[in-house]
Design a protein around this motif. Structure first.
Motif, PDB file in Angstrom:
ATOM      1  N   ASN A 116      52.903  41.349  33.461  1.00  0.00           N
ATOM      2  CA  ASN A 116      51.775  41.891  32.699  1.00  0.00           C
ATOM      3  C   ASN A 116      51.907  41.597  31.202  1.00  0.00           C
ATOM      4  N   GLU A 117      53.134  41.685  30.671  1.00  0.00           N
ATOM      5  CA  GLU A 117      53.356  41.362  29.256  1.00  0.00           C
ATOM      6  C   GLU A 117      53.047  39.897  28.974  1.00  0.00           C
ATOM      7  N   LEU A 118      53.509  38.997  29.863  1.00  0.00           N
ATOM      8  CA  LEU A 118      53.261  37.567  29.681  1.00  0.00           C
ATOM      9  C   LEU A 118      51.765  37.243  29.806  1.00  0.00           C
ATOM     10  N   GLU A 119      51.094  37.957  30.682  1.00  0.00           N
ATOM     11  CA  GLU A 119      49.648  37.754  30.820  1.00  0.00           C
ATOM     12  C   GLU A 119      48.917  38.237  29.566  1.00  0.00           C
ATOM     13  N   LYS A 120      49.360  39.375  29.042  1.00  0.00           N
ATOM     14  CA  LYS A 120      48.716  39.952  27.859  1.00  0.00           C
ATOM     15  C   LYS A 120      48.789  39.019  26.653  1.00  0.00           C
ATOM     16  N   VAL A 121      49.897  38.272  26.507  1.00  0.00           N
ATOM     17  CA  VAL A 121      50.045  37.363  25.364  1.00  0.00           C
ATOM     18  C   VAL A 121      49.571  35.941  25.695  1.00  0.00           C
ATOM     19  N   GLY A 122      48.986  35.746  26.864  1.00  0.00           N
ATOM     20  CA  GLY A 122      48.380  34.461  27.216  1.00  0.00           C
ATOM     21  C   GLY A 122      49.333  33.395  27.714  1.00  0.00           C
ATOM     22  N   MET A 123      50.509  33.790  28.197  1.00  0.00           N
ATOM     23  CA  MET A 123      51.464  32.806  28.706  1.00  0.00           C
ATOM     24  C   MET A 123      51.237  32.474  30.179  1.00  0.00           C
ATOM     25  N   LEU A 124      50.630  33.402  30.900  1.00  0.00           N
ATOM     26  CA  LEU A 124      50.332  33.168  32.311  1.00  0.00           C
ATOM     27  C   LEU A 124      49.131  33.996  32.723  1.00  0.00           C
ATOM     28  N   SER A 125      48.579  33.635  33.858  1.00  0.00           N
ATOM     29  CA  SER A 125      47.572  34.482  34.499  1.00  0.00           C
ATOM     30  C   SER A 125      48.088  34.754  35.906  1.00  0.00           C
ATOM     31  N   GLN A 126      47.670  35.864  36.466  1.00  0.00           N
ATOM     32  CA  GLN A 126      48.147  36.224  37.800  1.00  0.00           C
ATOM     33  C   GLN A 126      47.017  36.818  38.622  1.00  0.00           C
ATOM     34  N   LYS A 127      47.086  36.555  39.911  1.00  0.00           N
ATOM     35  CA  LYS A 127      46.109  37.114  40.832  1.00  0.00           C
ATOM     36  C   LYS A 127      46.849  37.468  42.112  1.00  0.00           C
ATOM     37  N   SER A 128      46.716  38.712  42.542  1.00  0.00           N
ATOM     38  CA  SER A 128      47.428  39.178  43.729  1.00  0.00           C
ATOM     39  C   SER A 128      46.458  39.605  44.806  1.00  0.00           C
ATOM     40  N   ASP A 129      46.876  39.398  46.049  1.00  0.00           N
ATOM     41  CA  ASP A 129      46.179  39.995  47.191  1.00  0.00           C
ATOM     42  C   ASP A 129      47.252  40.647  48.054  1.00  0.00           C
ATOM     43  N   THR A 130      46.923  41.012  49.263  1.00  0.00           N
ATOM     44  CA  THR A 130      47.883  41.747  50.086  1.00  0.00           C
ATOM     45  C   THR A 130      49.054  40.884  50.559  1.00  0.00           C
ATOM     46  N   LYS A 131      48.899  39.548  50.529  1.00  0.00           N
ATOM     47  CA  LYS A 131      49.945  38.661  51.035  1.00  0.00           C
ATOM     48  C   LYS A 131      50.757  37.969  49.948  1.00  0.00           C
ATOM     49  N   LYS A 132      50.143  37.731  48.792  1.00  0.00           N
ATOM     50  CA  LYS A 132      50.803  36.879  47.809  1.00  0.00           C
ATOM     51  C   LYS A 132      50.319  37.162  46.399  1.00  0.00           C
ATOM     52  N   THR A 133      51.064  36.608  45.450  1.00  0.00           N
ATOM     53  CA  THR A 133      50.662  36.596  44.049  1.00  0.00           C
ATOM     54  C   THR A 133      50.623  35.137  43.613  1.00  0.00           C
ATOM     55  N   THR A 134      49.515  34.750  43.010  1.00  0.00           N
ATOM     56  CA  THR A 134      49.390  33.403  42.460  1.00  0.00           C
ATOM     57  C   THR A 134      49.519  33.527  40.955  1.00  0.00           C
ATOM     58  N   ILE A 135      50.494  32.801  40.422  1.00  0.00           N
ATOM     59  CA  ILE A 135      50.758  32.815  38.985  1.00  0.00           C
ATOM     60  C   ILE A 135      50.436  31.434  38.445  1.00  0.00           C
ATOM     61  N   LYS A 136      49.710  31.400  37.343  1.00  0.00           N
ATOM     62  CA  LYS A 136      49.381  30.135  36.679  1.00  0.00           C
ATOM     63  C   LYS A 136      50.040  30.144  35.309  1.00  0.00           C
ATOM     64  N   ILE A 137      50.929  29.181  35.076  1.00  0.00           N
ATOM     65  CA  ILE A 137      51.548  29.021  33.766  1.00  0.00           C
ATOM     66  C   ILE A 137      50.490  28.394  32.863  1.00  0.00           C
ATOM     67  N   VAL A 138      50.049  29.110  31.849  1.00  0.00           N
ATOM     68  CA  VAL A 138      48.901  28.703  31.046  1.00  0.00           C
ATOM     69  C   VAL A 138      49.120  27.371  30.333  1.00  0.00           C
ATOM     70  N   LYS A 139      50.258  27.149  29.738  1.00  0.00           N
ATOM     71  CA  LYS A 139      50.504  25.906  28.999  1.00  0.00           C
ATOM     72  C   LYS A 139      51.507  25.023  29.739  1.00  0.00           C
TER      73      LYS A 139
END
Length: 153
Positions: A80-103
């Motif tokens: 959540n901290e990394l998402e807040k400062v724009g380093m990553l985005s994340q999306k979760s569902d019941t099976k997985k979390t998809t993380i995107k490294i922004v840069k």
């Protein structure tokens, strides 16, 4: 601030030093960069075909916690901290979390790597051409010499 980039092979994750737990926050960040896909691809995940883009990770927060030696709440807080400062985005569902490294491309120096690969490929082709030509000249010379020797007999 440091400039440029370094090449770190993913095999570093097999080194016992890398497996030491708990991970530091910096080590966890580098671990995510290493885990991220280096190209767009598809693979089976939990029985379904899943698409993943360059710079993404498909995992679970529990798996990250196990990798890093962290609690689930510490993983959540960190992501959540990394998402807040724009380093990553994340999306979760019941099976997985998809993380995107922004840069991701910036961290990996893809522009430079692609230029190096292109130059390296051209250099390899030129070396191959030169070796082939030299080999043909060499074999051609042997054949001509051999023919001349045979004529003298």
């Amino acid at each position: 601030m440091a400039k440029g980039w370094v090449v770190i092979y993913r095999s570093i994750m097999d080194n016992p030093l890398w497996e030491d737990k708990p991970f530091s926050r910096g080590q966890a960040w580098i671990d995510m960069i290493l885990l991220a896909s280096h190209k767009d691809t598809e693979f089976y995940f939990d029985g379904d075909m899943v698409s993943i883009e360059k710079g993404q990770i498909i995992t679970s927060k529990r798996k990250l916690g196990d990798r890093w030696g962290w609690s689930n709440s510490k993983v959540n807080k960190f992501l959540n901290e990394l998402e807040k400062v724009g380093m990553l985005s994340q999306k979760s569902d019941t099976k997985k979390t998809t993380i995107k490294i922004v840069k991701y491309e910036q961290y990996q120096g893809f522009g430079s790597i692609e230029a190096i690969e292109k130059t390296s490929h051209k250099a390899s082709q030129k070396r191959h051409r030169n070796i082939t030509q030299a080999s043909q000249k060499h074999h051609g010379g042997i054949t001509e010499t051999h023919i001349q020797q045979c004529k003298q007999l």
